[in-house]
Design a protein around this motif. Structure first.
Motif, PDB file in Angstrom:
ATOM      1  N   ASP A  62       0.832  -1.204   0.000  1.00  0.00           N
ATOM      2  CA  ASP A  62       0.000   0.000   0.000  1.00  0.00           C
ATOM      3  C   ASP A  62       0.871   1.260   0.000  1.00  0.00           C
ATOM      4  O   ASP A  62       0.456   2.321   0.469  1.00  0.00           O
ATOM      5  N   ARG A  64       1.939   3.383  -2.322  1.00  0.00           N
ATOM      6  CA  ARG A  64       1.509   4.601  -3.028  1.00  0.00           C
ATOM      7  C   ARG A  64       0.524   5.420  -2.197  1.00  0.00           C
ATOM      8  O   ARG A  64       0.640   6.638  -2.108  1.00  0.00           O
ATOM      9  N   SER A  65      -0.444   4.768  -1.593  1.00  0.00           N
ATOM     10  CA  SER A  65      -1.435   5.514  -0.805  1.00  0.00           C
ATOM     11  C   SER A  65      -0.820   6.075   0.478  1.00  0.00           C
ATOM     12  O   SER A  65      -1.132   7.198   0.880  1.00  0.00           O
ATOM     13  N   GLU A  69      -0.422  10.081   1.470  1.00  0.00           N
ATOM     14  CA  GLU A  69      -0.861  10.658   2.742  1.00  0.00           C
ATOM     15  C   GLU A  69       0.294  11.408   3.419  1.00  0.00           C
ATOM     16  O   GLU A  69       0.094  12.499   3.960  1.00  0.00           O
TER      17      GLU A  69
END
Length: 189
Positions: A62, A64-65, A69
């Motif tokens: 995860d 990239r997310s 953020e």
């Protein structure tokens, strides 16, 4: 207590943890010492964007997310740093007390540090030691050349930040000399 500045941090996690700790320390020290947090966070955020985020985006499931953020949070931190730097240096465009800005920045730095420490811990579990050692050296070298002041225009825009990194670093280092403002301490390693 923060890691000593006269000793090189042995790992990437230690180097990043030291930046977080000294930035928080500068934020909680009254007076002009708050400018130390501007230096610590400006150099750290630029170096992390350049060295750690590209690897985390590609390596972690995860990534990239989570990096997106962190970039969002870093953008907010940079804008608050700009406000602090300009208010402490007497810029007439900034009005009112800075206590609320420092309080919000302290909260954001803690959130940022927790998320980034977890990201680096996962990278340590996923990457071979040789690559981690290379990332550590690149991060350390990048901190030395990174912009020392906040640049809100490039915050959260990785391509623009990459293009402006070298020039921003050189200009900021020159401005620091002219202003008589250097790194909080000479860094080892």
């Amino acid at each position: 207590m923060c890691a000593p500045l006269d000793q090189a941090p042995p790992t990437l996690a230690d180097a990043i943890g030291r930046a977080h700790c000294w930035a928080e320390h500068a934020l909680t020290t009254p007076g002009r010492q708050v400018l130390g947090s501007v230096w610590w966070l400006s150099t750290h955020l630029a170096a992390t964007e350049r060295v750690v985020h590209p690897i985390a985006s590609e390596t972690l499931a995860d990534g990239r997310s989570r990096v997106a953020e962190q970039r969002r949070r870093a953008g907010e931190i940079v804008r608050l740093l700009w406000t602090i730097e300009h208010s402490v240096s007497g810029d007439a465009r900034v009005r009112g007390p800075v206590a609320g800005v420092v309080r919000r920045l302290t909260e954001l730095v803690r959130e940022h540090a927790e998320a980034e420490d977890a990201l680096v811990a996962e990278l340590e579990a996923a990457l071979p030691d040789a690559l981690l050692s290379l990332l550590h050296r690149r991060y350390t070298d990048t901190v030395r050349r990174a912009p020392t002041r906040p640049h809100p225009v490039t915050a959260g825009r990785p391509r623009l930040a990459a293009a402006a990194f070298r020039m921003g670093g050189v200009v900021d280092h020159v401005r620091d000399v002219v202003d008589g403002r250097a790194a909080p301490h000479r860094l080892a390693g």
